[in-house]
Design an enzyme around this catalytic site. Structure first.
Site, mmCIF file in Angstrom:
data_model
loop_
_atom_site.group_PDB
_atom_site.id
_atom_site.type_symbol
_atom_site.label_atom_id
_atom_site.label_comp_id
_atom_site.label_asym_id
_atom_site.label_seq_id
_atom_site.Cartn_x
_atom_site.Cartn_y
_atom_site.Cartn_z
ATOM 1 C CG HIS A 21 -2.050 0.881 1.291
ATOM 2 N ND1 HIS A 21 -2.382 1.726 0.267
ATOM 3 C CD2 HIS A 21 -2.938 1.153 2.295
ATOM 4 C CE1 HIS A 21 -3.417 2.472 0.619
ATOM 5 N NE2 HIS A 21 -3.780 2.155 1.854
ATOM 6 C CG ASP A 81 2.911 4.427 -3.926
ATOM 7 O OD1 ASP A 81 2.873 5.505 -3.319
ATOM 8 O OD2 ASP A 81 2.160 3.474 -3.684
ATOM 9 C CG HIS A 84 -4.317 0.638 -8.119
ATOM 10 N ND1 HIS A 84 -5.649 0.571 -7.841
ATOM 11 C CD2 HIS A 84 -3.768 1.487 -7.209
ATOM 12 C CE1 HIS A 84 -5.913 1.358 -6.814
ATOM 13 N NE2 HIS A 84 -4.780 1.913 -6.408
HETATM 14 N N1 ACO Z 1 4.892 -6.737 -10.275
HETATM 15 C C1 ACO Z 1 4.806 -7.930 -10.868
HETATM 16 N N2 ACO Z 1 3.663 -8.632 -11.034
HETATM 17 C C2 ACO Z 1 2.548 -8.068 -10.551
HETATM 18 C C3 ACO Z 1 2.557 -6.815 -9.913
HETATM 19 C C4 ACO Z 1 3.785 -6.141 -9.795
HETATM 20 N N3 ACO Z 1 3.865 -4.948 -9.224
HETATM 21 N N4 ACO Z 1 1.308 -6.515 -9.535
HETATM 22 C C5 ACO Z 1 0.536 -7.540 -9.910
HETATM 23 N N5 ACO Z 1 1.284 -8.488 -10.525
HETATM 24 C C6 ACO Z 1 0.818 -9.729 -11.132
HETATM 25 C C7 ACO Z 1 0.484 -10.752 -10.060
HETATM 26 O O1 ACO Z 1 1.607 -11.556 -9.772
HETATM 27 C C8 ACO Z 1 -0.620 -11.527 -10.725
HETATM 28 O O2 ACO Z 1 -0.052 -12.392 -11.684
HETATM 29 P P1 ACO Z 1 -0.731 -13.840 -11.987
HETATM 30 O O3 ACO Z 1 -2.059 -13.528 -12.606
HETATM 31 O O4 ACO Z 1 0.234 -14.516 -12.894
HETATM 32 O O5 ACO Z 1 -0.856 -14.517 -10.651
HETATM 33 C C9 ACO Z 1 -1.386 -10.464 -11.515
HETATM 34 O O6 ACO Z 1 -0.417 -9.437 -11.796
HETATM 35 C C10 ACO Z 1 -2.567 -9.875 -10.774
HETATM 36 O O7 ACO Z 1 -2.097 -9.306 -9.551
HETATM 37 P P2 ACO Z 1 -2.834 -9.391 -8.161
HETATM 38 O O8 ACO Z 1 -1.813 -9.625 -7.104
HETATM 39 O O9 ACO Z 1 -3.975 -10.352 -8.247
HETATM 40 O O10 ACO Z 1 -3.434 -7.939 -8.056
HETATM 41 P P3 ACO Z 1 -4.020 -7.308 -6.739
HETATM 42 O O11 ACO Z 1 -5.107 -6.425 -7.182
HETATM 43 O O12 ACO Z 1 -4.340 -8.332 -5.713
HETATM 44 O O13 ACO Z 1 -2.789 -6.460 -6.162
HETATM 45 C C11 ACO Z 1 -1.265 -4.674 -5.806
HETATM 46 C C12 ACO Z 1 -2.639 -5.091 -6.368
HETATM 47 C C13 ACO Z 1 -1.131 -5.138 -4.351
HETATM 48 C C14 ACO Z 1 -1.166 -3.150 -5.845
HETATM 49 C C15 ACO Z 1 -0.170 -5.306 -6.672
HETATM 50 O O14 ACO Z 1 -0.288 -4.858 -8.009
HETATM 51 C C16 ACO Z 1 1.235 -5.003 -6.138
HETATM 52 O O15 ACO Z 1 1.704 -5.717 -5.261
HETATM 53 N N6 ACO Z 1 1.920 -3.954 -6.682
HETATM 54 C C17 ACO Z 1 3.233 -3.572 -6.197
HETATM 55 C C18 ACO Z 1 3.107 -2.781 -4.892
HETATM 56 C C19 ACO Z 1 2.587 -1.381 -5.122
HETATM 57 O O16 ACO Z 1 3.026 -0.636 -6.000
HETATM 58 N N7 ACO Z 1 1.609 -1.004 -4.298
HETATM 59 C C20 ACO Z 1 1.003 0.336 -4.325
HETATM 60 C C21 ACO Z 1 -0.408 0.257 -4.777
HETATM 61 S S1 ACO Z 1 -1.091 1.837 -4.940
HETATM 62 C C22 ACO Z 1 -1.368 2.355 -3.374
HETATM 63 O O17 ACO Z 1 -1.571 1.628 -2.464
HETATM 64 C C23 ACO Z 1 -1.410 3.735 -3.173
#
Ligand code: ACO
Length: 513
Positions: free
Chosen positions: A307, A402, A346
């Site tokens: 987050h 971010d 996201h």
């Molecule tokens: N890097 C690599 N792969 C990713 C990323 C990433 N940043 N984000 C998602 N994926 C992949 C997942 O591994 C998943 O792959 P799969 O389908 O092969 O299993 C797919 O994309 C879907 O991702 P989920 O984890 O299901 O997406 P979710 O909605 O649960 O998570 C989150 C969203 C937590 C923001 C995620 O994208 C993440 O961890 N990003 C990096 C951390 C980040 O930047 N957080 C800030 C968010 S914005 C904020 O809070 C203000």
């Protein structure tokens, strides 16, 4: 799930779902309102346990209590009706109370946006004057809070300090605590009790006004510098910059370009509908805990690297990558899922996060006066690589808020672990706007109490301790069900080797390792 459609010309279709429960052959009609159905309507879909055959027939499934809706991680569950913020994740749209974020960032300022989020409309000149004066005058903290901040260890994460400080503030305002003053302290406001309303808004002024004071105190503790008193006559962002930086100069004024850049960053971070930390604030608020405790819980949720902690993680990642020549190798690691591309992806945006586009422009202003960061080249190379790679395209992964904000903070010379506080300070507004909206609901505040799907052991008999050894031998060891022995070092190890009598007079004889 199979889908057939008979939509076409003719009278407007009924706004409902017709569901057939194949277990019982019963048909149910579920109304649709605002493209949503009530999860509680599913409770009407009941089946006697006799109708549920085979190994799915478990009393823990409580089929007679109605169908449950399973949504791990809240991927498609709405938990309230809100008029605050609208996000269209597919089209990359973000609006506060109907105003596009781009227009607010271009024309408004943080306190005006705070008013908008809290009260629903942009303020008149007079409303703005009263509101901004209340917030800026509620910026001082009790002297004992200084003692609290100074009691942290020199290397404490500033978010640990801020989270603690918000909770501690509640102790200085017993009149704001429903546990002491009666649980209707705030909820009476929904019935038009103006004293309850004023009490609620006073805590809102205090929390927004004191947030920069506490955050900058966390900064100054680490620098070993005395705290600055909140200044008068500066903007919210200007006051923040003053409190972190001013020493004993006279008429200190922060650089206006940086002040405006920070103000825009604060606007962009002020709210984002039901993100994890806002949901946490409301979860805690739904128990009628005081707003200081709820905001502290919001900080705790924001702290995590999935987050608000992502801005810090982005900069650490960029520094580790080292330069754009190393980007292809890093991208390969991400695709093998050994690394996460921080600042990408996201839960809601499946297209560009509009905030990241604005921050990219703000970053240029910051670079113009504070110097450019080489991290930007690595970031842009990562973005380019992701834009042309099917791994990211297929998963709709784009830069989020971010991705560039951390680089701005880096150029501003802020310590990496302070970035998340730059997010927390403005987000206090969004948390409180949602808290206020919940408290003022005419339907009252219902405690947020999700259900679970119990898949654990069925009822079993207690096994006496002596018989458990035997039972264990027949079962495969499961690492999740066994506490792991940890190794002891330092004074714990030395004490284990010593000989002494414990508090109860039992003799402990140290043995060799
Ligand atoms: N890097 C690599 N792969 C990713 C990323 C990433 N940043 N984000 C998602 N994926 C992949 C997942 O591994 C998943 O792959 P799969 O389908 O092969 O299993 C797919 O994309 C879907 O991702 P989920 O984890 O299901 O997406 P979710 O909605 O649960 O998570 C989150 C969203 C937590 C923001 C995620 O994208 C993440 O961890 N990003 C990096 C951390 C980040 O930047 N957080 C800030 C968010 S914005 C904020 O809070 C203000």
């Amino acid at each position: 799930m199979g889908i057939t459609s008979n939509a076409g010309a003719g009278p407007a279709p009924e706004q409902s779902l017709t569901i057939i429960d194949n277990r019982t052959n019963s048909t149910y009609k579920i109304p649709i309102t605002d493209n949503s159905i009530l999860a509680s309507d599913f409770k009407k879909i009941k089946a006697s346990s006799a109708a549920v055959i085979g190994d799915r027939q478990r009393e823990e499934n409580e089929t007679e209590g109605g169908l449950r809706v399973y949504d791990a991680g809240f991927t498609n569950t709405a938990v309230l009706r809100s008029t605050i913020t609208y996000i269209d994740g597919e089209r990359g749209i973000l609006r506060y109370r109907g105003y596009p974020i781009e227009e607010l960032a271009a024309s408004s300022n943080f306190l005006e946006v705070a008013y908008l989020l809290l009260y629903g409309d942009l303020p008149t000149k007079r409303q703005y004057k009263i509101f901004s004066s209340e917030v800026m005058h509620h910026s001082f903290v009790h002297r004992d809070v200084e003692g609290l901040m100074e009691s942290f260890r020199y290397d404490s994460h500033p978010m640990a300090m801020l989270t603690s400080a918000f909770a501690a503030l509640g102790a200085f305002s017993p009149e704001a605590n429903p546990a002491l003053q009666g649980q209707n302290l705030y909820t009476n406001a929904a019935k038009g009790d103006m004293a309850a309303m004023a009490n609620m808004d006073k805590q809102i002024y205090r929390l927004i006004g004191k947030a920069p004071t506490l955050a900058t105190m966390a900064y100054r503790v680490r620098q070993g510098r005395p705290f600055n008193k909140p200044p008068l006559g500066l903007s919210f962002a200007g006051s923040f910059l003053y409190m972190i930086d001013a020493l004993n100069e006279r008429e200190y004024k922060p650089n206006p370009v940086l002040e405006r850049a920070l103000d825009i960053l604060f606007i962009l971070h002020a709210d984002h509908e039901l993100n994890a930390s806002t949901a946490t604030v409301l979860q805690v608020g739904s128990t009628l805990a005081d707003p200081y405790t709820a905001v502290s819980a919001g900080c705790a949720a924001l702290y995590g690297p999935s987050h608000g902690g992502a801005n810090e993680a982005v900069v650490r990642m960029l520094e580790e990558i080292g330069g754009k020549e190393n980007v292809p190798k890093f991208i390969e690691q991400v695709k093998k899922k050994t690394r996460v591309l921080s600042g990408f992806g996201h839960r809601v945006y499946k297209n560009t996060d509009p905030r990241s586009t604005i921050i990219r422009q703000v970053a240029e202003d910051v670079f113009r006066v504070a110097g450019r960061s080489p991290l930007l080249d690595t970031a842009l190379a990562l973005k380019e690589a992701a834009e042309t790679d099917s791994y990211f395209i297929d998963r709709k992964l784009y830069p989020n808020v971010d991705f560039y904000s951390g680089i701005c903070y880096k150029v501003l010379g802020l310590p990496t672990d302070f970035y998340v506080l730059m997010f927390a300070v403005p987000r206090v507004v969004g948390w409180l706007a949602h808290w206020r909206q919940m408290v003022l609901q005419s339907s009252g505040v219902k405690i947020w109490r999700p259900r679970q799907i119990y898949v654990g052991e069925a009822a079993r008999e207690y096994v006496p301790m002596d018989a458990r050894e035997q039972q264990l031998r027949h079962n495969e060891p499961d690492f999740r069900k066994t506490p792991v022995p940890i190794s002891h070092g330092g004074d714990t190890k030395r004490r284990a080797l010593a000989t002494f009598k414990d508090q109860l007079g039992r003799v402990h004889v140290g043995s060799k390792l």
